[in-house]
Motif scaffolding. Structure first.
Motif, mmCIF file in Angstrom:
data_model
loop_
_atom_site.group_PDB
_atom_site.id
_atom_site.type_symbol
_atom_site.label_atom_id
_atom_site.label_comp_id
_atom_site.label_asym_id
_atom_site.label_seq_id
_atom_site.Cartn_x
_atom_site.Cartn_y
_atom_site.Cartn_z
ATOM 1 N N PHE A 1 -53.528 83.488 54.971
ATOM 2 C CA PHE A 1 -52.333 84.040 54.340
ATOM 3 C C PHE A 1 -52.345 83.804 52.835
ATOM 4 N N ARG A 2 -52.855 82.649 52.421
ATOM 5 C CA ARG A 2 -52.931 82.340 50.994
ATOM 6 C C ARG A 2 -53.808 83.364 50.280
ATOM 7 N N VAL A 3 -54.917 83.706 50.874
ATOM 8 C CA VAL A 3 -55.821 84.705 50.289
ATOM 9 C C VAL A 3 -55.172 86.078 50.299
ATOM 10 N N VAL A 4 -54.523 86.423 51.414
ATOM 11 C CA VAL A 4 -53.896 87.735 51.549
ATOM 12 C C VAL A 4 -52.826 87.942 50.484
ATOM 13 N N PHE A 5 -51.994 86.936 50.269
ATOM 14 C CA PHE A 5 -50.936 87.067 49.270
ATOM 15 C C PHE A 5 -51.482 87.036 47.846
ATOM 16 N N TYR A 6 -52.624 86.402 47.647
ATOM 17 C CA TYR A 6 -53.189 86.283 46.296
ATOM 18 C C TYR A 6 -53.967 87.531 45.884
ATOM 19 N N LEU A 7 -54.537 88.249 46.854
ATOM 20 C CA LEU A 7 -55.393 89.392 46.541
ATOM 21 C C LEU A 7 -54.738 90.441 45.636
ATOM 22 N N PRO A 8 -53.468 90.830 45.851
ATOM 23 C CA PRO A 8 -52.875 91.838 44.957
ATOM 24 C C PRO A 8 -52.882 91.443 43.488
ATOM 25 N N SER A 9 -52.840 90.135 43.209
ATOM 26 C CA SER A 9 -52.801 89.676 41.812
ATOM 27 C C SER A 9 -54.114 89.903 41.089
ATOM 28 N N VAL A 10 -55.219 89.916 41.818
ATOM 29 C CA VAL A 10 -56.530 90.065 41.192
ATOM 30 C C VAL A 10 -57.077 91.478 41.359
ATOM 31 N N THR A 11 -56.309 92.349 42.019
ATOM 32 C CA THR A 11 -56.731 93.738 42.180
ATOM 33 C C THR A 11 -56.369 94.519 40.931
ATOM 34 N N ASN A 12 -57.221 95.441 40.532
ATOM 35 C CA ASN A 12 -56.981 96.233 39.325
ATOM 36 C C ASN A 12 -55.654 96.964 39.426
ATOM 37 N N VAL A 13 -54.812 96.779 38.413
ATOM 38 C CA VAL A 13 -53.453 97.310 38.471
ATOM 39 C C VAL A 13 -53.450 98.834 38.481
ATOM 40 N N VAL A 14 -54.393 99.465 37.796
ATOM 41 C CA VAL A 14 -54.441 100.922 37.777
ATOM 42 C C VAL A 14 -54.777 101.454 39.164
ATOM 43 N N ALA A 15 -55.762 100.841 39.811
ATOM 44 C CA ALA A 15 -56.134 101.267 41.162
ATOM 45 C C ALA A 15 -54.969 101.083 42.128
ATOM 46 N N VAL A 16 -54.284 99.948 42.013
ATOM 47 C CA VAL A 16 -53.138 99.679 42.883
ATOM 48 C C VAL A 16 -52.033 100.699 42.644
ATOM 49 N N ALA A 17 -51.760 100.997 41.382
ATOM 50 C CA ALA A 17 -50.694 101.944 41.059
ATOM 51 C C ALA A 17 -51.013 103.337 41.573
ATOM 52 N N VAL A 18 -52.277 103.740 41.504
ATOM 53 C CA VAL A 18 -52.677 105.056 42.025
ATOM 54 C C VAL A 18 -52.462 105.113 43.534
ATOM 55 N N VAL A 19 -52.868 104.063 44.233
ATOM 56 C CA VAL A 19 -52.683 104.018 45.692
ATOM 57 C C VAL A 19 -51.210 104.084 46.052
ATOM 58 N N TRP A 20 -50.392 103.302 45.362
ATOM 59 C CA TRP A 20 -48.961 103.302 45.655
ATOM 60 C C TRP A 20 -48.313 104.637 45.277
ATOM 61 N N SER A 21 -48.873 105.337 44.313
ATOM 62 C CA SER A 21 -48.353 106.671 43.981
ATOM 63 C C SER A 21 -48.493 107.609 45.168
ATOM 64 N N TYR A 22 -49.616 107.490 45.869
ATOM 65 C CA TYR A 22 -49.807 108.304 47.075
ATOM 66 C C TYR A 22 -48.858 107.847 48.190
#
Length: 294
Positions: free
Chosen positions: A108-129
């Motif tokens: 769970f610690r890794v799962v919750f931490y992963l979004p912080s180190v993921t590229n924000v642009v890539a994350v924002a594009v995915v969430w846009s979809y």
């Protein structure tokens, strides 16, 4: 000779860092400050003679600009809602993970931490979809339970909430790690003594964990507040400040004027207004913290 070399040694170690800091941080800041007092635009990059010194005119115009005032209001909306949510969720998750004994909590610690180190642009594009009004997953799930579609990014208020959800999801991980590290530093003897006195889990959290985390909470609140005052990537990628400037933040306003409209002096003035606002908020937080401790 040996004594003089020992005196020079510290400066040789910090010298490269000071040079880099001066060249790539202090000088650009001073240059931007000078530009903020001029009418520099795209033509000024070609011909420096066309640049005029106009004093505080840029600052006055920015403070009277309806778009800037709207961006300040939006930024405060993000700060007031986003900062407490990040603090509450990251602290709660850190406490729960620290209480867990099985190996699953390490996952769970890794799962919750992963979004912080993921590229924000890539994350924002995915969430846009995901937020897409016709093809997005969220509206599809709502349709399965006979609920109407939600204008996630097309209504000004709903768009703000949608961006806050994404930013909170991304911001939890790093702060959670900070809180976990701080919790690990609390002496176990405190909890052992509390258990001998009959304190339950909630009482241990309330009277031991939270007071011992006051400096970590203060640090996270400061850094989180500064980050949200500079809120930029999510609205830039997902909404461009739309609809109706409903998600236009101060940082996005500065970017638009500097890199889209080529009003460099105007944008520089806006950036220093934001800079001084961040300093003021930070100093207020420090003063409140000092009063709480005295």
């Amino acid at each position: 000779m040996k004594g003089s070399s020992q005196k020079l040694a510290p400066y040789l170690f910090i010298g490269p860092s000071i040079i880099l800091l001066t060249l790539f941080s202090l000088l650009p800041i001073l240059l931007a400050l000078v530009i903020s007092f001029t009418d520099m635009d795209l033509s000024g990059l070609v011909n420096f003679d066309s640049i005029r010194f106009i004093g505080l005119e840029n600052y006055t115009n920015v403070l009277l600009d309806p778009s800037f005032l709207k961006s300040i209001g939006n930024t405060l909306f993000f700060v007031i809602i986003g900062v407490p949510l990040v603090l509450i969720f990251s602290l709660s998750i850190a406490i729960l993970i620290n209480m867990g004994k099985s190996r699953a909590f390490k996952v769970f610690r890794v799962v919750f931490y992963l979004p912080s180190v993921t590229n924000v642009v890539a994350v924002a594009v995915v969430w846009s979809y995901l937020y897409n009004p016709t093809l997005g997953l969220f509206n599809y799930v709502l349709g399965l339970v006979n609920l109407g579609p939600v204008p996630w990014l097309t209504d000004p208020t709903v768009a703000k909430i949608s961006l806050i959800v994404l930013a909170v999801w991304r911001g939890i991980g790093l702060n959670m790690i900070i809180f976990i590290a701080a919790i690990k530093g609390i002496p176990g003897s405190y909890y052992e003594a509390a258990q001998l006195d009959g304190a339950n889990t909630w009482q241990q959290i309330r009277y031991i964990t939270l007071p011992q985390l006051r400096y970590a909470i203060f640090f996270v609140s400061i850094t989180t507040m500064i980050g949200w005052l500079q809120f930029f990537e999510e609205p830039f990628v997902m909404t461009k400040g739309k609809p109706l400037d409903g998600t236009l933040t101060a940082s996005l306003f500065i970017y638009n004027n500097g890199f889209q409209f080529s009003k460099f002096g105007y944008a520089a003035a806006g950036s220093f207004i934001l800079f001084f606002a961040i300093i003021a908020v930070t100093l207020i937080q420090f003063r409140l913290q000092n009063k709480a401790e005295s």
